[in-house]
Design an enzyme around this catalytic site. Structure first.
Site, PDB file in Angstrom:
ATOM      1  CG  ASN A   1      48.956  41.610  39.837  1.00 26.14           C
ATOM      2  OD1 ASN A   1      48.359  40.598  40.204  1.00 26.14           O
ATOM      3  ND2 ASN A   1      50.239  41.800  40.074  1.00 26.14           N
ATOM      4  CD  GLU A   2      46.442  44.584  34.917  1.00 24.82           C
ATOM      5  OE1 GLU A   2      46.183  43.374  35.053  1.00 24.82           O
ATOM      6  OE2 GLU A   2      47.594  45.010  34.700  1.00 24.82           O
TER       7      GLU A   2
ATOM      8  CD  GLN B   1      40.990  27.879  41.184  1.00 25.69           C
ATOM      9  OE1 GLN B   1      41.107  28.059  42.377  1.00 25.69           O
ATOM     10  NE2 GLN B   1      41.514  28.704  40.299  1.00 25.69           N
ATOM     11  N   GLY B   2      38.481  24.306  38.555  1.00 19.54           N
ATOM     12  CA  GLY B   2      37.696  24.562  37.350  1.00 19.54           C
ATOM     13  C   GLY B   2      36.875  25.833  37.477  1.00 19.54           C
TER      14      GLY B   2
ATOM     15  CD  GLU C   1      43.721  31.333  43.038  1.00 17.95           C
ATOM     16  OE1 GLU C   1      44.249  30.858  42.037  1.00 17.95           O
ATOM     17  OE2 GLU C   1      42.500  31.608  43.082  1.00 17.95           O
TER      18      GLU C   1
ATOM     19  CB  SER D   1      39.531  30.337  33.940  1.00 21.31           C
ATOM     20  OG  SER D   1      40.096  31.225  34.871  1.00 21.31           O
TER      21      SER D   1
END
Lengths: 393, 295
Positions: free
Chosen positions: A376-377, A133-134, A256, A136
């Site tokens: 998670n933030e 997965q590209g 995801e 980030s």
């Protein structure tokens, strides 16, 4: 409310149970036994785990919910859940093909043309092509929409420039699916396109680097005037329409975050192994560590509750009430549960936990859960704004 | 496999919800409190209603057949199962009904085959009276141990208390969400601050996963599953923890306004504190689960 399985579902479970246990043992034996097999996120282990994927595929267990034409069984969502339970209960390893089969494939089913589906899906299921997965980039993590890697339209294809990073298993994969800025005048999530990129494209450089756990599980992917021809893949390299990349990508994001990447079976199996490890400790240890016993009971309940919440969600999905932003609640739950499960195990093992071992590996990996797939933030913001309806500003 | 309520259960839930919205608003909950505290100050000052509405609420519930949910139709009850009981009790929790509804529905009515016991025949046990009197209200002092709950009665009441805790948690979260959306500080709604968002996201998270545990426990009771004891204890432990967390988060997000008797939040908060401890506290129920799973 009916929490029983049909005869057909029980038969499916038995078939999966029997095949998985027998075949998993055979695979381990063929590669020198369980202790000789490195993690699938290492260069040495990746190929061995692909061999496991091929065995799954040849027996139609790799992608049970997919159409038969692509190697699946057209299993229902319920059967898929049963398969996952049996898979992890048998001790089978995390799927090295998961970024393709769980993250890219849902977008392909929703947005790809027939030629793309016919070419990509069976090869992905068989482990012939492996996808990373590209998304980030060094300056676009949680703030994905700020990404700057460009794809510039040219005669017969695209010119790619920029850099992706934290690309899981990128160093071992053959293909990358990613988001690229195709309209430099548009801002944020506008002007992005979803491209499918063979990693052997000239001008693309992949450099693996170590994660916290020491495995070369991450990669940086550099694009330097890389020419990606439109016909690099049958049906083209663009998934969905130009400029619609964000929309296509978000369909993957909910997979995801939610159920398909981390089903409850995995955590129930870990909780069961933890309880067995607790039971194997001497009576004196257990008496002295009653508080740890309480925590272990707590994490078992959390795993069990995840199972029940999943049954509720799947019921809604099959009855036409799909969940939306609630997938962020699911991601929060399983990722924090996974850390707690492994923290209990580390405390159970004591100082020995600092040596290499499956629990130590698992603990280090669990710590990535609250970070990847949207920290998670960010998930808590999503819950607050889209589930509870709190003001964005 | 189907993890969802039936149309009948949903219809029952809506009927009870409508009744309680009309007959059990916060001022009725408030009216069930003692008129004065030790210093002679009115605990519910400013929101008194006729105390007759508190007593009348019992009659409304009996009339609707709520206490007879688990009583067979042949005995004049509604003839539903524990899942329906859970659905109804979550609503009574949401409204913080100031009566021992769980005890009436789960213990007294089935044991006496009486779908409409009188308020005077039902109550919390004498050993719990002090807690009740101090924390929640003064309206439960008239219970004699007329019915000694058997195993099933105890399991049903424990599950039912868990369902009420889910309802209480949902109510406290709703109150907090409404408050932080309206209340402005620094020129913006406080609900726009991340710290506040994360408190309430945590509250929602706990409820999201505790509620299915309660519905599953109800189903296990309804079907006589071997795991009923374990499932009920898991439900009670998780619902109590969730309601406790929601209460803390809701109170914190209200700032000083929540820390007053005039504001309604404490009516729900203190009831949750009580229910956490009734029918076995969390430590007890975790032990039950631990034994069942081999910890």
């Amino acid at each position: 409310m009916d929490l029983t399985w049909s005869d057909a579902q029980e038969a499916f479970r038995t078939e999966a149970h029997d095949w998985l246990r027998e075949s998993f043992a055979a695979w381990q034996a063929d590669h020198g036994g369980v202790d000789a097999i490195p993690s699938g996120d290492t260069r040495a282990g990746f190929g061995i785990h692909l061999d496991w994927e091929r065995r799954l595929f040849e027996n139609r267990w790799a992608v049970v919910s997919w159409p038969k034409a692509y190697g699946g069984r057209e299993a229902t969502l319920w059967e898929w859940l049963i398969f996952e339970e049996e898979y992890y209960a048998a001790g089978c390893p995390p799927r090295v093909t998961q970024n393709g089969i769980f993250l890219l494939a849902p977008s392909l089913f929703a947005f790809a043309n027939e030629a793309q589906q016919d070419h990509i899906l069976p090869r992905m299921a068989a482990g012939e092509d492996t996808w990373c997965q590209g998304w980030s980039e060094p300056n676009a993590g949680s703030d994905l929409a700020s990404l700057t890697t460009r794809a510039t339209r040219t005669e017969g294809g695209w010119i790619l420039n920029g850099q992706k990073t934290w690309t899981t298993r990128g160093a071992f994969s053959t293909h990358l699916f990613g988001l690229f800025r195709t309209d430099p005048t548009a801002e944020r999530h506008r002007g992005l396109s979803y491209l499918l990129v063979p990693l052997d494209t000239p001008g693309v450089t992949v450099r693996g680097f170590g994660r916290l756990d020491g495995d070369e599980g991450f990669a940086e992917v550099f694009f330097e005037d890389a020419f990606l021809p439109d016909d690099a893949l049958p049906g083209g390299v663009l998934l969905g329409e130009e400029g619609q990349g964000w929309k296509v990508a978000m369909s993957t994001t909910s997979s995801e975050r939610g159920l398909t990447l981390r089903s409850p079976g995995r955590f129930l199996a870990t909780a069961r192994r933890l309880i067995n490890a607790w039971g194997a400790m001497p009576e004196t240890f257990r008496a002295e560590h009653a508080a740890l016993g309480d925590r272990i009971t707590g994490v078992w309940m959390q795993a069990e509750a995840y199972q029940m919440q999943t049954y509720q969600t799947v019921t809604g999905t099959v009855e036409g009430r799909p969940s939306g932003a609630e997938s962020s609640l699911v991601k929060l739950w399983w990722s924090e549960l996974d850390v707690e499960l492994h923290e209990c195990a580390m405390d159970l093992i004591g100082v020995g936990a600092l040596a290499e071992g499956p629990w130590t590996k698992g603990y280090q990996f669990s710590l990535s859960g609250p970070i990847y797939a949207g920290t998670n933030e960010v998930q808590r913001n999503v819950v607050a704004e889209r589930v509870l309806g709190l003001p964005r500003k | 496999m189907r993890f969802a309520f039936t149309d009948d259960q949903i219809a029952l839930r809506e009927a009870v919800r409508d009744l309680l919205a009309a007959e059990c608003p916060p001022e009725v909950v408030r009216a069930a409190w003692p008129a004065t505290d030790g210093d002679g100050q009115g605990a519910g000052a400013g929101a008194r209603v006729d105390a007759a509405r508190v007593d009348g609420l019992w009659g409304h519930l009996a009339e609707m057949g709520v206490f007879g949910v688990l009583v067979p139709e042949a005995d004049g009850g509604l003839g539903f199962d524990e899942v329906a009981a859970a659905v109804v009790l979550a609503e009574s929790g949401y409204a913080a009904v100031p009566h021992p509804v769980v005890e009436a529905m789960c213990v007294v009515a089935p044991a006496t085959a009486n779908p409409a016991p009188l308020r005077a025949q039902v109550g919390w046990g004498a050993d719990r009276l002090d807690i009740v009197g101090e924390l929640v209200d003064g309206a439960v002092a008239d219970f004699g141990s007329a019915v000694d709950p058997d195993r099933i009665g105890t399991l049903r009441a424990t599950m039912g208390t868990a369902a009420q805790l889910i309802g209480l948690g949902r109510r406290m979260l709703d109150i907090a969400v409404a408050y932080v959306t309206e209340r402005e500080q620094f020129g913006v709604p406080i609900g726009s601050f991340q710290a506040v968002k994360h408190h309430l996201a945590d509250a929602r998270l706990a409820l999201e996963f505790a509620a299915p545990a309660v519905w599953r426990a109800a189903w296990s009771l309804a079907t006589g599953a071997d795991t009923a004891d374990r499932d009920v204890s898991m439900a009670k432990a998780m619902a109590a923890d969730a309601a406790h967390l929601v209460g803390r988060k809701a109170l914190q997000c209200h700032g000083g306004i929540g820390y007053t008797v005039e504001y309604d939040l404490h009516l729900f908060l203190k009831r949750a504190w009580l229910l956490e401890r009734l029918w076995g506290d969390t430590a007890h129920h975790r032990r039950v689960v631990a034994r069942a799973i081999g910890v």
